[in-house]
Design a protein around this motif. Structure first.
Motif, mmCIF file in Angstrom:
data_model
loop_
_atom_site.group_PDB
_atom_site.id
_atom_site.type_symbol
_atom_site.label_atom_id
_atom_site.label_comp_id
_atom_site.label_asym_id
_atom_site.label_seq_id
_atom_site.Cartn_x
_atom_site.Cartn_y
_atom_site.Cartn_z
ATOM 1 N N HIS A 27 -56.219 -23.794 -48.264
ATOM 2 C CA HIS A 27 -55.922 -25.212 -48.060
ATOM 3 C C HIS A 27 -56.788 -25.759 -46.933
ATOM 4 O O HIS A 27 -57.234 -25.012 -46.060
ATOM 5 C CB HIS A 27 -54.448 -25.400 -47.680
ATOM 6 N N LYS A 28 -56.990 -27.081 -46.966
ATOM 7 C CA LYS A 28 -57.789 -27.748 -45.946
ATOM 8 C C LYS A 28 -57.272 -29.173 -45.806
ATOM 9 O O LYS A 28 -56.727 -29.738 -46.748
ATOM 10 C CB LYS A 28 -59.255 -27.761 -46.382
ATOM 11 N N VAL A 29 -57.479 -29.770 -44.631
ATOM 12 C CA VAL A 29 -57.046 -31.142 -44.403
ATOM 13 C C VAL A 29 -58.220 -32.086 -44.674
ATOM 14 O O VAL A 29 -59.298 -31.941 -44.088
ATOM 15 C CB VAL A 29 -56.526 -31.326 -42.960
ATOM 16 N N PHE A 30 -58.007 -33.028 -45.588
ATOM 17 C CA PHE A 30 -58.965 -34.091 -45.898
ATOM 18 C C PHE A 30 -58.275 -35.420 -45.597
ATOM 19 O O PHE A 30 -57.236 -35.723 -46.199
ATOM 20 C CB PHE A 30 -59.378 -34.073 -47.378
ATOM 21 N N ASN A 31 -58.835 -36.196 -44.682
ATOM 22 C CA ASN A 31 -58.283 -37.515 -44.354
ATOM 23 C C ASN A 31 -56.789 -37.471 -44.061
ATOM 24 O O ASN A 31 -56.027 -38.335 -44.489
ATOM 25 C CB ASN A 31 -58.584 -38.516 -45.471
ATOM 26 N N GLY A 32 -56.347 -36.436 -43.359
ATOM 27 C CA GLY A 32 -54.957 -36.325 -42.969
ATOM 28 C C GLY A 32 -54.029 -35.692 -43.996
ATOM 29 O O GLY A 32 -52.839 -35.545 -43.739
ATOM 30 N N TYR A 33 -54.544 -35.305 -45.164
ATOM 31 C CA TYR A 33 -53.731 -34.692 -46.213
ATOM 32 C C TYR A 33 -54.154 -33.245 -46.425
ATOM 33 O O TYR A 33 -55.339 -32.973 -46.664
ATOM 34 C CB TYR A 33 -53.857 -35.455 -47.535
ATOM 35 N N LYS A 34 -53.206 -32.348 -46.347
ATOM 36 C CA LYS A 34 -53.497 -30.938 -46.584
ATOM 37 C C LYS A 34 -53.398 -30.671 -48.084
ATOM 38 O O LYS A 34 -52.351 -30.895 -48.699
ATOM 39 C CB LYS A 34 -52.487 -30.067 -45.831
ATOM 40 N N ILE A 35 -54.514 -30.214 -48.660
ATOM 41 C CA ILE A 35 -54.547 -29.955 -50.099
ATOM 42 C C ILE A 35 -55.198 -28.601 -50.359
ATOM 43 O O ILE A 35 -55.985 -28.109 -49.550
ATOM 44 C CB ILE A 35 -55.326 -31.052 -50.877
ATOM 45 N N PRO A 36 -54.894 -27.982 -51.511
ATOM 46 C CA PRO A 36 -55.649 -26.794 -51.899
ATOM 47 C C PRO A 36 -57.095 -27.204 -52.175
ATOM 48 O O PRO A 36 -57.337 -28.209 -52.833
ATOM 49 C CB PRO A 36 -54.969 -26.310 -53.175
ATOM 50 N N TYR A 37 -58.046 -26.435 -51.642
ATOM 51 C CA TYR A 37 -59.448 -26.806 -51.866
ATOM 52 C C TYR A 37 -60.298 -25.664 -52.415
ATOM 53 O O TYR A 37 -61.443 -25.883 -52.800
ATOM 54 C CB TYR A 37 -60.076 -27.372 -50.585
ATOM 55 N N LYS A 38 -59.753 -24.462 -52.470
ATOM 56 C CA LYS A 38 -60.465 -23.339 -53.079
ATOM 57 C C LYS A 38 -59.622 -22.789 -54.227
ATOM 58 O O LYS A 38 -58.419 -22.578 -54.074
ATOM 59 C CB LYS A 38 -60.729 -22.227 -52.065
ATOM 60 N N TYR A 39 -60.291 -22.548 -55.355
ATOM 61 C CA TYR A 39 -59.611 -22.106 -56.560
ATOM 62 C C TYR A 39 -60.385 -20.965 -57.214
ATOM 63 O O TYR A 39 -61.615 -20.939 -57.162
ATOM 64 C CB TYR A 39 -59.524 -23.243 -57.589
ATOM 65 N N GLU A 40 -59.665 -20.068 -57.848
ATOM 66 C CA GLU A 40 -60.254 -19.040 -58.706
ATOM 67 C C GLU A 40 -59.588 -19.178 -60.070
ATOM 68 O O GLU A 40 -58.361 -19.178 -60.168
ATOM 69 C CB GLU A 40 -59.992 -17.648 -58.148
ATOM 70 N N VAL A 41 -60.403 -19.313 -61.099
ATOM 71 C CA VAL A 41 -59.887 -19.477 -62.456
ATOM 72 C C VAL A 41 -60.292 -18.258 -63.267
ATOM 73 O O VAL A 41 -61.475 -17.925 -63.344
ATOM 74 C CB VAL A 41 -60.432 -20.761 -63.119
ATOM 75 N N SER A 42 -59.307 -17.591 -63.865
ATOM 76 C CA SER A 42 -59.569 -16.365 -64.633
ATOM 77 C C SER A 42 -58.816 -16.382 -65.947
ATOM 78 O O SER A 42 -57.723 -16.938 -66.049
ATOM 79 C CB SER A 42 -59.119 -15.124 -63.842
ATOM 80 N N TRP A 43 -59.426 -15.752 -66.938
ATOM 81 C CA TRP A 43 -58.752 -15.479 -68.205
ATOM 82 C C TRP A 43 -58.155 -14.086 -68.101
ATOM 83 O O TRP A 43 -58.817 -13.161 -67.637
ATOM 84 C CB TRP A 43 -59.758 -15.504 -69.358
ATOM 85 N N GLN A 44 -56.913 -13.929 -68.530
ATOM 86 C CA GLN A 44 -56.287 -12.611 -68.556
ATOM 87 C C GLN A 44 -56.358 -12.093 -69.990
ATOM 88 O O GLN A 44 -55.500 -12.402 -70.816
ATOM 89 C CB GLN A 44 -54.853 -12.684 -68.037
#
Length: 71
Positions: A27-44
């Motif tokens: 997570h990271k703060v952008f303009n005062g809002y903490k949001i998820p900013y790193k993602y890993e997308v995988s097929w199982q």
């Protein structure tokens, strides 16, 4: 935090629905809002996990009249 869905894997007529998992890894703060900013997308897949995408949001603008206009 994560979510999963079933999507068609492959781009042909024989494509099957497979589980796709999106993991939000940081997570990271952008303009005062903490949001998820790193993602890993995988097929199982039955053969094992297939990492499809690593995503990082580096900038965020919203509610602007001229998005991404240089200053």
């Amino acid at each position: 935090m994560a979510f999963e869905t079933y999507r068609y894997f492959g781009g042909n007529e024989g494509s099957k629905l497979e589980k796709r998992v999106v993991n939000m890894t940081d997570h990271k703060v952008f303009n005062g809002y903490k949001i998820p900013y790193k993602y890993e997308v995988s097929w199982q897949l039955k053969e094992g996990d297939f990492n499809w995408l690593n995503l990082e949001i580096t900038d965020l603008e919203y509610n602007t009249l001229n998005p991404y206009e240089t200053k």
